[in-house]
Design a protein around this motif. Structure first.
Motif, PDB file in Angstrom:
ATOM      1  N   ASN A  38       0.748  -1.223  -0.118  1.00 57.00           N
ATOM      2  CA  ASN A  38      -0.030  -0.001   0.023  1.00 57.00           C
ATOM      3  C   ASN A  38       0.776   1.255   0.086  1.00 57.00           C
ATOM      4  O   ASN A  38       1.714   1.513   0.799  1.00 57.00           O
ATOM      5  CB  ASN A  38      -0.932  -0.178   1.394  1.00 57.00           C
ATOM      6  N   MET A  40       0.581   4.344   0.828  1.00 57.25           N
ATOM      7  CA  MET A  40       0.668   5.410   1.988  1.00 57.25           C
ATOM      8  C   MET A  40       0.965   4.529   3.343  1.00 57.25           C
ATOM      9  O   MET A  40       1.818   5.077   4.102  1.00 57.25           O
ATOM     10  CB  MET A  40      -1.091   5.780   2.412  1.00 57.25           C
ATOM     11  N   VAL A  41       0.828   3.330   3.325  1.00 58.82           N
ATOM     12  CA  VAL A  41       1.572   2.496   4.258  1.00 58.82           C
ATOM     13  C   VAL A  41       2.865   2.783   4.310  1.00 58.82           C
ATOM     14  O   VAL A  41       3.687   2.819   5.259  1.00 58.82           O
ATOM     15  CB  VAL A  41       1.021   1.158   4.314  1.00 58.82           C
ATOM     16  N   THR A  44       4.025   6.030   5.562  1.00 59.41           N
ATOM     17  CA  THR A  44       4.017   6.229   6.680  1.00 59.41           C
ATOM     18  C   THR A  44       4.982   5.503   7.418  1.00 59.41           C
ATOM     19  O   THR A  44       6.018   6.053   8.522  1.00 59.41           O
ATOM     20  CB  THR A  44       2.670   5.384   7.272  1.00 59.41           C
ATOM     21  N   TYR A  90       1.098  10.937  -1.661  1.00 59.87           N
ATOM     22  CA  TYR A  90      -0.138  10.388  -2.079  1.00 59.87           C
ATOM     23  C   TYR A  90      -0.199  10.536  -3.434  1.00 59.87           C
ATOM     24  O   TYR A  90      -0.695   9.561  -4.200  1.00 59.87           O
ATOM     25  CB  TYR A  90      -1.257  11.084  -1.289  1.00 59.87           C
ATOM     26  N   SER A 228      -0.127  10.650   6.983  1.00 59.20           N
ATOM     27  CA  SER A 228       0.018   9.579   6.142  1.00 59.20           C
ATOM     28  C   SER A 228      -0.806   8.305   6.662  1.00 59.20           C
ATOM     29  O   SER A 228      -1.530   7.657   5.739  1.00 59.20           O
ATOM     30  CB  SER A 228       1.363   9.227   5.848  1.00 59.20           C
ATOM     31  N   SER A 232      -4.006   6.598   4.697  1.00 52.38           N
ATOM     32  CA  SER A 232      -4.104   5.147   4.448  1.00 52.38           C
ATOM     33  C   SER A 232      -5.378   4.620   4.946  1.00 52.38           C
ATOM     34  O   SER A 232      -5.885   3.633   4.365  1.00 52.38           O
ATOM     35  CB  SER A 232      -2.771   4.510   4.998  1.00 52.38           C
ATOM     36  N   TRP A 242      -0.763  -3.310   6.556  1.00 47.68           N
ATOM     37  CA  TRP A 242       0.314  -2.804   7.604  1.00 47.68           C
ATOM     38  C   TRP A 242       1.554  -3.934   7.759  1.00 47.68           C
ATOM     39  O   TRP A 242       2.676  -3.463   8.587  1.00 47.68           O
ATOM     40  CB  TRP A 242      -0.112  -2.433   8.927  1.00 47.68           C
TER      41      TRP A 242
END
Length: 318
Positions: A38, A40-41, A44, A90, A228, A232, A242
């Motif tokens: 992912n 945005m994961v 992060t 993003y 972030s 997500s 995650w």
């Protein structure tokens, strides 16, 4: 006789090195996105790694000369994190996922021109068209825009041979789907350019009122982690996304956080303080050059005279 400016050459060397490191980050992110992580994961985790790495430096190196953190500075850093870490990642990563690393970074070549225009609007840069310096700025801006347009719009011929895996992927996609995918990616990349250029303007102002690169970058990264993570969770609510178990992804996230979001942002903040947003952003096109080289060797993407011609190739092969 031209006087040697040590700080100028230090900034030139530093920004050149930073953009080489950022090109590696972008190639790594492209590979991770291809593996299904992912976006945005990944952002992060990257910002979290950068925050943890920079915290000891911020605490010990700047403990004697750190100005007081006011509410205004914290709000400025929060907004700077929104532009410079969360939103730009993003939109850029959506564009990167739907195009290629070389094509996505070709759009980044417009950042110096957009930053220059914004700097004029916000009076962080002056322009005297009658002087040689002013004419050079205008000429450089036009060359930058034209070069970026050529890279993104011109369907050049391949300079390298496509491997078997890429040929298989090419022949299995419909022209309409590919066109829509690249159109969406291009639109997201344009938004990321506007966001990133705005960040250079805002961060340059922050660096003048709060000249502690380690502390400001640490706080900026911390805010970016929160933003972030929220983005997500808004886009996808799954615990499994995650979980990162592959060795390459773990190492790539650590490198991206420590080097990309940590050391590189500290260096960029120093250059913004010393030379301003236009000088700092003018080195962004270097990312394109090195990313193309790294993408060819590690992602086996073709190098084209112009933009990456996947759409053209797919239409031709069907």
């Amino acid at each position: 006789m031209v006087k040697f400016d040590a700080k100028l050459w230090k900034a030139v060397f530093l920004m050149s090195f930073i953009n080489i490191m950022l090109s590696v980050v972008n190639v790594m992110f492209k590979k991770m996105l291809n593996q299904g992580i992912n976006r945005m994961v990944a952002t992060t985790y990257r910002l979290a790694a950068g925050t943890l790495f920079l915290t000891p430096f911020a605490i010990f190196l700047e403990r004697h000369n750190r100005p007081k953190l006011t509410g205004r500075i914290l709000c400025s850093l929060f907004f700077s994190a929104l532009l410079g870490t969360s939103l730009v990642q993003y939109f850029f990563l959506i564009g990167l996922q739907n195009t290629s690393s070389t094509f996505a970074l070709a759009f980044s070549n417009m950042v110096p021109s957009v930053t220059f225009a914004l700097a004029l609007v916000f009076r962080q840069e002056t322009l005297n068209i009658k002087s040689n310096t002013g004419r050079a700025k205008v000429l450089g801006t036009m060359i930058c825009i034209c070069g970026a347009l050529v890279l993104t719009l011109y369907k050049g011929t391949a300079l390298t041979q496509q491997n078997a895996q890429m040929q298989t992927q090419t022949s299995n996609s419909s022209p309409t789907a590919v066109t829509q995918k690249w159109a969406m990616g291009s639109f997201m990349l344009i938004i990321s350019i506007l966001v990133w250029s705005s960040w250079f303007i805002i961060q340059a102002k922050i660096c003048r009122i709060y000249p502690c690169q380690y502390t400001s970058t640490t706080i900026l990264s911390f805010f970016g982690v929160i933003q972030s993570a929220l983005l997500s969770l808004i886009s996808e609510r799954s615990i499994s996304m995650w979980v990162v178990t592959e060795k390459f992804q773990v190492l790539a996230l650590l490198y991206s956080g420590i080097v990309g979001s940590g050391l590189c942002y500290v260096g960029i903040s120093w250059c913004l303080q010393q030379r301003g947003p236009v000088f700092t952003s003018s080195f962004i096109p270097l990312i394109q050059v090195f990313a193309a080289i790294f993408s060819f060797f590690f992602l086996h993407e073709q190098i084209y005279c112009g933009r990456k011609g996947n759409i053209y190739l797919k239409r031709r092969n069907l």
